[in-house]
Design a protein around this motif. Structure first.
Motif, mmCIF file in Angstrom:
data_model
loop_
_atom_site.group_PDB
_atom_site.id
_atom_site.type_symbol
_atom_site.label_atom_id
_atom_site.label_comp_id
_atom_site.label_asym_id
_atom_site.label_seq_id
_atom_site.Cartn_x
_atom_site.Cartn_y
_atom_site.Cartn_z
ATOM 1 N N THR A 315 7.908 24.462 -62.895
ATOM 2 C CA THR A 315 7.254 24.192 -61.150
ATOM 3 C C THR A 315 6.715 25.459 -60.953
ATOM 4 O O THR A 315 5.544 25.368 -59.886
ATOM 5 N N SER A 316 7.409 26.722 -61.218
ATOM 6 C CA SER A 316 6.739 27.783 -60.707
ATOM 7 C C SER A 316 5.176 28.028 -61.261
ATOM 8 O O SER A 316 4.524 28.688 -60.503
ATOM 9 N N SER A 361 9.051 33.182 -60.391
ATOM 10 C CA SER A 361 10.256 32.516 -60.774
ATOM 11 C C SER A 361 11.278 32.546 -59.759
ATOM 12 O O SER A 361 11.810 33.293 -58.834
ATOM 13 N N GLN A 362 11.576 31.260 -59.522
ATOM 14 C CA GLN A 362 12.847 30.951 -58.449
ATOM 15 C C GLN A 362 13.966 31.745 -58.659
ATOM 16 O O GLN A 362 14.498 32.432 -57.836
ATOM 17 N N SER A 363 14.587 31.606 -59.896
ATOM 18 C CA SER A 363 15.596 32.215 -60.176
ATOM 19 C C SER A 363 15.517 33.901 -60.709
ATOM 20 O O SER A 363 16.240 34.557 -60.457
ATOM 21 N N THR A 366 14.307 33.714 -65.733
ATOM 22 C CA THR A 366 13.747 32.805 -66.860
ATOM 23 C C THR A 366 13.200 33.520 -67.915
ATOM 24 O O THR A 366 12.389 34.635 -67.838
ATOM 25 N N ALA A 414 13.476 21.793 -58.985
ATOM 26 C CA ALA A 414 13.062 22.871 -57.821
ATOM 27 C C ALA A 414 12.256 21.975 -56.895
ATOM 28 O O ALA A 414 11.298 21.286 -57.088
ATOM 29 N N LYS A 500 8.492 16.290 -61.722
ATOM 30 C CA LYS A 500 9.842 15.870 -61.280
ATOM 31 C C LYS A 500 10.250 14.592 -61.780
ATOM 32 O O LYS A 500 11.212 14.245 -61.871
ATOM 33 N N GLU A 503 11.735 14.773 -65.295
ATOM 34 C CA GLU A 503 12.978 15.585 -65.698
ATOM 35 C C GLU A 503 14.179 14.874 -64.736
ATOM 36 O O GLU A 503 15.221 15.015 -65.545
#
Ligand code: M6R
Length: 624
Positions: A315-316, A361-363, A366, A414, A500, A503
């Protein structure tokens, strides 16, 4: 000072965070504050702190780290006193350090505050207070509040604590939920709300205030919702609500909450994913509160780069793809969106001291993204980061980073972090366009105004289209395969819609720029094949109509995400979902992604899958 340290030093703002306070009729408050903060830990876990009033004195324990870690070192339960407040923090700017942990105090240590929200004018207020002699010990926005109250009391010693708080709140711009204790009136907590959530709990043992109902649900299910612009005085077994504007009293009776503790954490939603979809108006409002200072720093690096790679996964990566259109169209800056897992092979040998890598990156953890970033760093390139987790590896590696301010995202898919990434990237593209003189002041003003309206637009999509999308999910859930198509920047939106659905609903889906269909994929189309078109009314509109007709002529079922009232596409579609009018093309991925998130969610439900825990996937992918 190097830019990274400057960022850490100058901006510490927290968006999500959990606050709790209680006035008990008997017994010690600290163990209850501790256990309540544990139930709010989903709102943030970078640091924790508790302050308790006992015999007219305030004791504080606080430190960086998760609640259990801090408790192990400091024993959070071991603080006598029946009145206290606590905080669990999700840092959005700056390092999650002990010094920045809440509670924060005034100069004398007599006024103690916990806060959830963002005080936008804190730099101005801080320098004003510093000029008056106030000494600050943290870099947070929150710390201005105890000093403002202290100053109000100094200027006018006749004020009681509630009046001093009320006066101070009138100076503050931004969002807040505060809980405040003071040795001057040691029998009460004052709390107040603007935009950040605040709710009271009440039973025969005491009165509680919290960011969210789960904090006190094990103690009581009697709750009083506090609205924006309200202040509350909590005393033993009582509460008094007042309007901040004029101090007038408001009467509000408690209501009974029928949620289980688990439902309460999800705010009544059955899954985190749908809760997070619904949170987007709020998270987007927060990204718009980003201080110009941080955006300016990043913009400066982007402006001087010879080549800019936008590096990310999943998603990123889709946010990066959309951003490449934003940078190009607004700031005339060509950028290269690259899948992080391909970066080494594709650019590992050529990246150099003149390259800039913006890693998204959300997290921030990664593995593929970190590997790309490490490679670039070793070859002396400039690394910039955009992440939701301050303190993550990406923030440690980046020369400059920005937090997306979405609060913790628990659903594996996400959603809110994607739209926040887009919002920050759009703000960067706008800043860069201005810096480069590529956009007139009028255009800039219009785009900024439209960006400011996006949270409300998202809210109206969720409110008006959710039921319809639920029906569409029922209708198409048994499809064997989907196409997701768009042109221009909507290609990125279509890619995201496809990811989306795949997944969480496990439906094989194919996505490519709509213009590519005639080069091969159209051969798959047969009667009833569902094709989702993302078609805002921008420069691509006419050509997209042609692409829709090509598909329709071969029996495809067209599901179009369109601008409200777009009769041309409505008449060609089997089904359509409407998005409000007037959204500039570069901003469309934010609102147009929302229906696709909802479609994926409800399709997963139709098929009996748990959207929060898709098989074979993890929230943070730390293997290459
Ligand atoms: O934490 P990151 O943004 O770096 O994660 C990247 C991908 O793993 C992530 O976006 C993944 O594709 C999600 N499951 C998408 O919903």
């Amino acid at each position: 000072m190097p830019v990274k340290e400057q960022l850490i030093a100058e901006g510490l703002r927290q968006k999500m965070c959990g606050i709790f306070g209680c006035v008990l009729s008997e017994g010690n408050a600290a163990p209850l504050i501790h256990s309540s903060l544990k139930r709010l830990e989903y709102r943030g876990y970078d640091s924790v702190g508790i302050a308790v009033l006992n015999n007219g004195k305030i004791s504080i324990k606080k430190d960086q780290g998760k609640i259990d870690e801090v408790h192990k070192i400091h024993n959070l339960d071991d603080l006598p006193g029946n009145i206290g407040i606590g905080h669990t923090r999700w840092a959005t700017h700056g390092a999650p350090l002990k010094i920045n942990s809440h509670p924060h105090t005034d100069c004398s240590g007599e006024i103690v505050v916990v806060h959830n929200g963002i005080i936008e004018n804190f730099l101005d207020l801080k320098s004003e207070l510093q000029n008056l002699g106030h000494i600050f010990s943290s870099k947070t926005d929150t710390e201005i509040m105890p000093h403002l109250i202290e100053e109000a009391l100094k200027q006018n010693p006749q004020l009681n604590i509630q009046q001093a708080v009320q006066q101070s709140l009138k100076r503050i711009e931004g969002s807040y939920a505060f809980a405040i204790i003071s040795t001057r009136e040691p029998d009460k907590i004052i709390c107040a709300r603007n935009e950040s959530p605040l709710v009271l709990g009440i039973n025969h043992k005491g009165v509680f205030c919290a960011s969210d109902i789960p904090a006190f649900l094990e103690v009581t299910n009697k709750a009083v919702m506090i609205n924006n612009g309200e202040l509350v005085i909590l005393t033993n077994q009582d509460y008094e609500i007042k309007k901040i504007s004029d101090g007038s009293t408001i009467t509000r009776e408690p209501i009974s909450i029928e949620w289980t503790a688990e439902m309460a954490v999800k705010q009544g939603h059955p899954h985190f994913m749908i809760k997070e979809i619904h949170e987007q108006p709020e998270t987007l409002r927060n990204t718009l509160r980003m201080q110009d200072h941080y955006l300016d720093l990043l913009t400066t690096f982007l402006d001087r780069a010879n080549e800019v790679f936008l590096v990310a996964c999943g998603t990123s990566y889709h946010a990066c793809l959309a951003a490449s259109y934003m940078f190009s169209k607004l700031a005339f800056l060509p950028t290269y969106p690259v899948y992080a897992s391909e970066f080494l092979e594709q650019h590992g040998k050529s990246v150099n001291i003149d390259s800039t890598i913006l890693a998204v990156s959300q997290s921030g953890e990664t593995a593929d993204t970190l590997a790309a970033v490490n490679c670039a760093q070793q070859r002396a390139a400039t690394v910039l980061g955009l992440t939701n987790v301050i303190g993550s590896s990406l923030t440690r590696i980046s020369r400059v980073y920005i937090g997306t301010q979405s609060g913790p995202e628990i659903g594996v898919a996400a959603t809110k972090t994607f739209t926040s990434q887009l919002s920050v990237l759009a703000q960067l593209a706008l800043k860069l366009a201005k810096k480069r003189g590529k956009i007139s002041q009028d255009e800039m003003d219009t785009l900024e105004e439209k960006l400011g309206q996006i949270p409300e637009v998202v809210n109206s999509i969720v409110t008006s289209q959710e039921q319809k999308i639920q029906q569409l999910a029922k209708k198409y859930a048994n499809s064997k395969v989907f196409f997701f198509l768009g042109r221009g920047i909507s290609t990125a939106t279509a890619f995201e819609g496809r990811l989306k659905l795949m997944e969480i609903a496990y439906i094989p889906s194919i996505s490519f720029p709509a213009g590519e269909s005639k080069h091969g994929p159209i051969s798959l189309i047969e009667n009833g094949f569902p094709v989702v078109f993302v078609c805002p009314k921008d420069d691509t509109h006419k050509t997209v109509i042609g692409n829709i007709m090509e598909m329709k002529a071969r029996g495809a079922h067209i599901i179009a995400v369109i601008e409200e009232g777009d009769q041309d596409i409505k008449s060609l579609s089997d089904d359509y979902i409407e998005v409000p009018k007037g959204i500039p093309s570069v901003l469309t991925p934010i609102p147009y992604a929302i229906p696709l998130q909802l479609l994926a969610y409800y399709t997963a439900l139709e098929k009996g899958f748990n959207p929060d825990m898709p098989r074979n996937l993890a929230k943070s992918v730390t293997v290459k």
